[in-house]
Design a protein around this motif. Structure first.
Motif, mmCIF file in Angstrom:
data_model
loop_
_atom_site.group_PDB
_atom_site.id
_atom_site.type_symbol
_atom_site.label_atom_id
_atom_site.label_comp_id
_atom_site.label_asym_id
_atom_site.label_seq_id
_atom_site.Cartn_x
_atom_site.Cartn_y
_atom_site.Cartn_z
ATOM 1 N N TRP A 29 19.082 44.806 -4.764
ATOM 2 C CA TRP A 29 18.014 45.004 -3.820
ATOM 3 C C TRP A 29 18.590 45.673 -2.573
ATOM 4 O O TRP A 29 19.801 45.661 -2.331
ATOM 5 C CB TRP A 29 17.403 43.660 -3.431
ATOM 6 N N ASN A 30 17.718 46.218 -1.776
ATOM 7 C CA ASN A 30 18.151 46.844 -0.527
ATOM 8 C C ASN A 30 18.014 45.848 0.613
ATOM 9 O O ASN A 30 16.917 45.630 1.110
ATOM 10 C CB ASN A 30 17.318 48.103 -0.240
ATOM 11 N N TRP A 31 19.140 45.217 0.984
ATOM 12 C CA TRP A 31 19.140 44.252 2.084
ATOM 13 C C TRP A 31 19.989 44.816 3.227
ATOM 14 O O TRP A 31 21.206 44.602 3.248
ATOM 15 C CB TRP A 31 19.728 42.917 1.639
ATOM 16 N N PRO A 32 19.405 45.530 4.164
ATOM 17 C CA PRO A 32 20.194 46.002 5.314
ATOM 18 C C PRO A 32 20.678 44.819 6.148
ATOM 19 O O PRO A 32 20.094 43.737 6.119
ATOM 20 C CB PRO A 32 19.199 46.874 6.088
ATOM 21 N N GLY A 33 21.753 45.039 6.873
ATOM 22 C CA GLY A 33 22.340 43.974 7.666
ATOM 23 C C GLY A 33 21.434 43.534 8.805
ATOM 24 O O GLY A 33 20.633 44.317 9.330
ATOM 25 N N ILE A 34 21.559 42.257 9.171
ATOM 26 C CA ILE A 34 20.862 41.686 10.326
ATOM 27 C C ILE A 34 21.793 41.807 11.523
ATOM 28 O O ILE A 34 22.863 41.208 11.546
ATOM 29 C CB ILE A 34 20.495 40.214 10.082
ATOM 30 N N LEU A 35 21.399 42.565 12.535
ATOM 31 C CA LEU A 35 22.269 42.788 13.683
ATOM 32 C C LEU A 35 21.810 41.978 14.869
ATOM 33 O O LEU A 35 20.620 41.811 15.080
ATOM 34 C CB LEU A 35 22.243 44.290 14.046
ATOM 35 N N THR A 64 24.047 42.482 -5.612
ATOM 36 C CA THR A 64 22.781 41.971 -5.061
ATOM 37 C C THR A 64 22.189 42.909 -4.017
ATOM 38 O O THR A 64 21.025 43.287 -4.106
ATOM 39 C CB THR A 64 22.972 40.576 -4.439
ATOM 40 N N THR A 65 22.982 43.272 -3.005
ATOM 41 C CA THR A 65 22.410 44.006 -1.874
ATOM 42 C C THR A 65 22.620 45.508 -1.947
ATOM 43 O O THR A 65 21.970 46.244 -1.207
ATOM 44 C CB THR A 65 22.999 43.503 -0.542
ATOM 45 N N GLY A 66 23.539 45.967 -2.790
ATOM 46 C CA GLY A 66 23.778 47.397 -2.897
ATOM 47 C C GLY A 66 24.554 47.995 -1.747
ATOM 48 O O GLY A 66 24.654 49.216 -1.628
ATOM 49 N N ALA A 67 25.149 47.161 -0.897
ATOM 50 C CA ALA A 67 25.907 47.667 0.256
ATOM 51 C C ALA A 67 27.261 48.240 -0.150
ATOM 52 O O ALA A 67 27.842 49.038 0.588
ATOM 53 C CB ALA A 67 26.111 46.554 1.280
ATOM 54 N N VAL A 68 27.772 47.825 -1.306
ATOM 55 C CA VAL A 68 29.060 48.287 -1.818
ATOM 56 C C VAL A 68 28.811 49.007 -3.139
ATOM 57 O O VAL A 68 28.058 48.517 -3.988
ATOM 58 C CB VAL A 68 30.026 47.101 -2.029
ATOM 59 N N THR A 69 29.411 50.183 -3.321
ATOM 60 C CA THR A 69 29.224 50.935 -4.553
ATOM 61 C C THR A 69 30.044 50.331 -5.686
ATOM 62 O O THR A 69 31.004 49.585 -5.456
ATOM 63 C CB THR A 69 29.633 52.399 -4.373
ATOM 64 N N GLU A 70 29.693 50.669 -6.904
ATOM 65 C CA GLU A 70 30.445 50.177 -8.058
ATOM 66 C C GLU A 70 31.879 50.678 -8.038
ATOM 67 O O GLU A 70 32.803 49.954 -8.428
ATOM 68 C CB GLU A 70 29.752 50.573 -9.358
ATOM 69 N N SER A 71 32.094 51.902 -7.583
ATOM 70 C CA SER A 71 33.467 52.415 -7.517
ATOM 71 C C SER A 71 34.276 51.683 -6.454
ATOM 72 O O SER A 71 35.468 51.400 -6.654
ATOM 73 C CB SER A 71 33.460 53.924 -7.235
ATOM 74 N N GLU A 72 33.637 51.366 -5.322
ATOM 75 C CA GLU A 72 34.325 50.574 -4.297
ATOM 76 C C GLU A 72 34.658 49.186 -4.828
ATOM 77 O O GLU A 72 35.743 48.647 -4.554
ATOM 78 C CB GLU A 72 33.460 50.457 -3.041
ATOM 79 N N TYR A 73 33.729 48.618 -5.600
ATOM 80 C CA TYR A 73 33.992 47.289 -6.150
ATOM 81 C C TYR A 73 35.126 47.327 -7.168
ATOM 82 O O TYR A 73 35.950 46.413 -7.221
ATOM 83 C CB TYR A 73 32.736 46.697 -6.776
ATOM 84 N N ALA A 74 35.186 48.379 -7.968
ATOM 85 C CA ALA A 74 36.281 48.514 -8.928
ATOM 86 C C ALA A 74 37.623 48.565 -8.197
ATOM 87 O O ALA A 74 38.612 47.956 -8.645
ATOM 88 C CB ALA A 74 36.074 49.761 -9.780
ATOM 89 N N GLU A 75 37.675 49.279 -7.069
ATOM 90 C CA GLU A 75 38.910 49.336 -6.278
ATOM 91 C C GLU A 75 39.231 47.976 -5.671
ATOM 92 O O GLU A 75 40.402 47.578 -5.597
ATOM 93 C CB GLU A 75 38.770 50.396 -5.178
ATOM 94 N N PHE A 76 38.207 47.255 -5.242
ATOM 95 C CA PHE A 76 38.397 45.898 -4.716
ATOM 96 C C PHE A 76 39.075 45.019 -5.775
ATOM 97 O O PHE A 76 40.060 44.331 -5.489
ATOM 98 C CB PHE A 76 37.037 45.315 -4.322
ATOM 99 N N CYS A 77 38.530 45.035 -6.984
ATOM 100 C CA CYS A 77 39.104 44.218 -8.065
ATOM 101 C C CYS A 77 40.525 44.659 -8.387
ATOM 102 O O CYS A 77 41.404 43.828 -8.655
ATOM 103 C CB CYS A 77 38.232 44.307 -9.306
ATOM 104 N N ASN A 78 40.770 45.971 -8.350
ATOM 105 C CA ASN A 78 42.110 46.485 -8.626
ATOM 106 C C ASN A 78 43.101 46.030 -7.571
ATOM 107 O O ASN A 78 44.239 45.631 -7.892
ATOM 108 C CB ASN A 78 42.068 48.017 -8.686
#
Length: 314
Positions: free
Chosen positions: A308-314, A237-251
């Protein structure tokens, strides 16, 4: 490890009901009053974060004070109990201060925590490892409460700085998603203790080495997929995590929540939470208004497909 409750019963917790005339004192004064009630020195108190909750540091005590609205007393009490339960089960987590807590002050409730040493956001893989350890635990003997993906969304929308037509649309979306949730989820992972807000800002690294679990306000009992969906949404949704990072998360965790039939509902609920959070705080902080409206526009199909590009709310 066992799961017995090693925390004092709620009846033993400290309660201070301040006179009504103290309801209008500033946040710093509340920090001083609450700290004095448990024998802590608030000299030089420093604000860390001001949002739905107020987070302050007591440098003289190496302690952090968390102030929340008083209607969250039950949640604050549970946070302390959860932290002690996690420690008893060898989960690395922020440690409650050894004081009688929480403390009630007129319209606020305060909890006290040992200050975490210098730290940084954890990695996506850290989140996966932390959740794998957490979800493996037998739930505690004390009541966690059932997961509510929509907690405080109506209140956020009531305070939101949005055009009335957008607000009505979000209320309708909330009602639709809540109905789907009430109808039940597809078969999935066994319900467990869940963190509720699992992202790298709440699973931090100390000295670039070990991770520590923080912020138990949304801790509850429910589907582990809710925790896993947080990282999936930050990818898809937000694009904050890359697909490769997500693949490692699932692994690391051993499961891909996006392949589950219930993912779309959880993802849309998380997107709604992120949007209403931004909209609520844009009412008092105009610099967030553009981002809040952008998130609404995305949900309403005005900005093309995800991510989408949703930057964090600080």
């Amino acid at each position: 490890m066992d799961n017995r409750d090693v925390t004092p019963a709620p009846a033993q917790l400290r309660e201070l009901r301040w006179p009504a005339e103290l309801a209008d004192v500033g946040t710093a004064d509340r920090v001083i009053l609450a700290s004095a009630a448990v024998g802590l020195n608030a000299h030089g108190a420093q604000v860390i974060r001001q949002a739905e909750n107020q987070i302050w540091r007591l440098p003289a005590e190496s302690t952090v004070v968390r102030l929340a609205p008083r209607d969250r007393l039950e949640s604050a009490t549970r946070e302390v109990r959860v932290a002690r339960w996690l420690a008893h089960n060898s989960i690395r987590a922020v440690v409650p201060a050894e004081v009688d807590q929480p403390v009630e002050l007129a319209d606020w409730v305060a909890t006290f925590w040992e200050e975490v040493p210098s730290h940084e956001h954890g990695t996506v893989a850290d989140v996966a490892r932390a959740l794998k350890e957490l979800h493996a635990l037998t739930p505690p003997s004390f009541e966690l409460g059932a997961l509510d993906p929509f907690v405080r969304i109506p209140e956020r929308l009531a305070a939101a700085a949005l055009p009335s037509e957008d607000r009505r649309w979000l209320l309708d979306l909330h009602a639709d998603l809540a109905d789907q949730w009430a109808a039940g989820l597809p078969p999935g992972l066994t319900h467990r203790a869940v963190h509720g807000d699992a992202w790298p800002g709440n699973i931090v690294r100390i000295d670039g080495n070990e991770w520590v679990l923080m912020d138990f306000e949304r801790f509850s009992h429910g589907p582990p997929e809710w925790d896993l969906a947080s990282t999936a949404v930050r990818t898809r949704t937000t694009g904050a995590v890359t697909e490769s990072e997500y693949a490692e998360f699932c692994n690391q965790y051993g499961h891909d929540v996006t392949e589950w039939a219930g993912y779309d509902l959880l993802a849309r609920a998380r997107e709604l939470r992120m949007t209403t959070y931004a909209a609520q705080h844009a009412a008092s902080n105009p610099q967030w208004q553009v981002q809040a409206q952008h998130r609404v526009d995305c949900l309403r199909g005005r900005c093309g497909p995800r991510p989408w590009n949703w930057p964090g709310i600080l």
